[in-house]
Design an enzyme around this catalytic site. Structure first.
Site, PDB file in Angstrom:
ATOM      1  N   ARG A  29      34.698 -53.487 -49.858  1.00 32.48           N
ATOM      2  CA  ARG A  29      33.895 -54.499 -49.139  1.00 32.48           C
ATOM      3  C   ARG A  29      32.931 -55.024 -49.948  1.00 32.48           C
ATOM      4  NH1 ARG A  29      35.951 -55.161 -43.933  1.00 32.48           N
ATOM      5  NH2 ARG A  29      35.326 -57.272 -44.102  1.00 32.48           N
ATOM      6  N   SER A  30      32.101 -56.029 -49.539  1.00 29.77           N
ATOM      7  CA  SER A  30      30.987 -56.594 -50.156  1.00 29.77           C
ATOM      8  C   SER A  30      29.681 -55.541 -49.922  1.00 29.77           C
ATOM      9  CB  SER A  30      30.669 -57.850 -49.864  1.00 29.77           C
ATOM     10  OG  SER A  30      30.411 -57.992 -48.518  1.00 29.77           O
ATOM     11  N   GLU A  57      28.766 -58.838 -55.386  1.00 36.37           N
ATOM     12  CA  GLU A  57      29.516 -57.724 -55.812  1.00 36.37           C
ATOM     13  C   GLU A  57      29.458 -57.547 -57.337  1.00 36.37           C
ATOM     14  OE1 GLU A  57      33.673 -58.233 -54.329  1.00 36.37           O
ATOM     15  OE2 GLU A  57      33.050 -57.783 -52.259  1.00 36.37           O
ATOM     16  N   GLN A  65      36.018 -67.648 -52.936  1.00 41.27           N
ATOM     17  CA  GLN A  65      35.050 -66.351 -52.953  1.00 41.27           C
ATOM     18  C   GLN A  65      35.121 -65.508 -54.088  1.00 41.27           C
ATOM     19  OE1 GLN A  65      34.152 -64.483 -48.900  1.00 41.27           O
ATOM     20  NE2 GLN A  65      35.361 -62.760 -49.530  1.00 41.27           N
ATOM     21  N   ASP A  67      40.597 -64.781 -54.480  1.00 42.37           N
ATOM     22  CA  ASP A  67      40.529 -64.722 -53.030  1.00 42.37           C
ATOM     23  C   ASP A  67      39.614 -65.979 -52.566  1.00 42.37           C
ATOM     24  OD1 ASP A  67      39.852 -64.066 -50.483  1.00 42.37           O
ATOM     25  OD2 ASP A  67      38.539 -62.309 -50.944  1.00 42.37           O
ATOM     26  N   GLU A 101      44.622 -64.723 -52.544  1.00 41.02           N
ATOM     27  CA  GLU A 101      44.434 -63.981 -50.980  1.00 41.02           C
ATOM     28  C   GLU A 101      43.765 -64.925 -49.966  1.00 41.02           C
ATOM     29  OE1 GLU A 101      40.883 -60.759 -49.779  1.00 41.02           O
ATOM     30  OE2 GLU A 101      41.993 -60.465 -51.772  1.00 41.02           O
ATOM     31  N   LYS A 144      42.146 -52.428 -45.974  1.00 41.91           N
ATOM     32  CA  LYS A 144      40.422 -52.028 -45.659  1.00 41.91           C
ATOM     33  C   LYS A 144      40.476 -51.277 -44.583  1.00 41.91           C
ATOM     34  CE  LYS A 144      38.667 -56.528 -47.548  1.00 41.91           C
ATOM     35  NZ  LYS A 144      37.971 -57.672 -47.029  1.00 41.91           N
TER      36      LYS A 144
END
Length: 436
Positions: free
Chosen positions: A367-368, A206, A164, A243, A286, A338
């Site tokens: 977050r995205s 992102e 990701q 990630d 991650e 988060k």
């Protein structure tokens, strides 16, 4: 005079063009605070759920039901509460929603309200948010080390690659400003390499480069090439962070790497990631295994926990109980924080505290689906958590948060920055370099 007198929700829009929730809280003295709820594309099964309308309007993503929940449930519950008593405010929010995932009021409604109250309380005290957080929760404020995305992937880029996030960290930098300068050089070097190969196809959710690669490992190879093209030696001032977000492509101990055209069991995936750790200057990983693969996460931590930071995101969903249990069974050694995964600021800070008590590191994360809201920059500084993950080096909703850290650094001073450590001096670096 710090009692809450009014709560108003409104529909605003996030960085993906989707509706989201903003809450504005007013105190009896006229002080106001507001905050916007973010939204994730890659979501853990056990995190607080957003309340969406799920009808024909706006692809089912409208938030009118969330706004009604704020008006009918949350506002009456928190009105009259002392804004400076965050724990009491958040208890009141939780009191009108006993569901474990915030299905009644929505995690989006809850976190926007909780954050707005925190902002209002800081304004009432006449303090910047980071300093209010530091003083309220008894933490030493510090400027965090960023994790910054260079290539997007997974759910953030149409699953064009399975991994990701391909990110860089600059622990050898002496200031936040230096991190941004080094990252700028690496980011645009990566774009130049992609363009020279005829593979620069735009940017992901992102802001990282769109991942037009033939394999997952090709992204790592290109990232190393970009670090070198920027004039850096990989593994000295600059290191790599991944990630994996393995829950997005794995279940029941089986992992489908679509780009590579193969399916692995958890032992084979652990071996693959282990080889990457050997071959590349990777300092942090991650969610290396899926959220349902506790056995694999424990084994990965046993094998590599003294060489890399292993962060639980989907696996821990900013949940204090899960983080404490995972520390005791040896699964992960760090947690992603988060606020919207938990639903309230109190729950997020409880998770941070549990991680700290167990000797874990914490990474405050965006977050995205983001906005101009810069709350997490202040949270990461005020809690002195040490690390901040916002996304890429481009897109204004990302840069707003990085730029806020630069402003706070001007107030706190360069010595407050947690970097200044080449890889060889970091907690993960000595053994890592010996074995490379």
């Amino acid at each position: 005079m710090s009692r809450i007198s009014g709560v108003r929700g409104r529909r605003v829009w996030d960085s993906r063009g989707h509706p989201t929730v903003e809450v504005e809280v007013e105190l009896e003295d006229g002080t106001k605070g507001r905050a916007i709820a973010p939204a994730g594309a890659s979501r853990g099964a056990r995190e607080a759920v957003d309340l969406r309308d799920n009808n024909e309007r706006l692809r089912g993503r409208d938030v009118q039901s969330a706004l009604k929940a704020i008006e009918a449930l949350i506002a009456p519950a928190v009105r009259g509460a002392e804004a400076t008593d965050q724990a009491d405010v958040d208890r009141r929010i939780l009191g009108v929603d006993e569901s474990p995932l915030k299905e009644t009021v929505g995690g989006n409604s809850a976190v926007a309200t909780s954050l707005a109250v925190l902002h209002a309380a800081a304004a009432h005290e006449g303090l910047p948010l980071w300093r209010y957080v530091s003083e309220t929760f008894g933490r030493m404020a510090s400027i965090p080390l960023p994790e910054i995305q260079i290539f997007g992937g997974g759910a953030h880029a149409g699953r064009r690659v399975d991994i990701q996030d391909f990110m860089v960290m600059v622990p050898g930098a002496s200031s936040f400003d230096e991190v941004m300068e080094v990252t700028s050089e690496i980011y645009f070097a990566a774009g130049d390499i992609m363009e020279s190969r005829g593979r620069r196809a735009g940017v992901a959710d992102e802001g990282g480069w769109w991942p037009d690669f033939d394999s997952n490992e090709a992204a790592l190879e290109t990232l190393v090439a970009a670090i070198e093209k920027a004039g850096e030696k990989p593994g000295e001032r600059v290191v790599i962070s991944l990630d994996v977000a393995a829950s997005e492509f794995g279940k029941n101990g089986r992992y489908r790497l679509a780009l590579d055209g193969r399916t692995l069991d958890n032992a084979a995936l652990i071996d693959l990631l282990g080889r990457w750790i050997d071959d590349y200057p990777i300092a942090s990983i991650e969610d290396p295994l899926a959220e349902d693969d506790e056995e694999g996460t424990i084994e990965f931590t046993r094998r590599f926990g003294d060489r890399v930071q292993i962060i639980g995101d989907d696996y821990l969903v900013t949940n204090a109980r899960l983080a404490d249990r995972s520390a005791k069974i040896g699964a992960c050694n760090a947690v992603l924080i988060k606020a919207n995964q938990a639903g309230t600021i109190t729950e997020a800070i409880e998770t941070f505290s549990v991680a700290n008590q167990n000797g874990w590191r914490s990474v405050v994360s965006a977050r995205s689906g983001e906005s101009e809201d810069v709350s997490i920059s202040h949270l990461s500084v005020g809690l002195g958590c040490g690390q901040l993950k916002v996304g890429s080096f481009t897109r204004s909703e990302r840069m707003a948060k990085w730029n806020e850290c630069l402003r706070i650094q001007d107030e706190l001073g360069v010595k407050s920055f947690v970097g200044g450590q080449p890889l060889a001096d970091t907690w993960w670096g000595k053994r890592h370099l010996q074995e490379m």
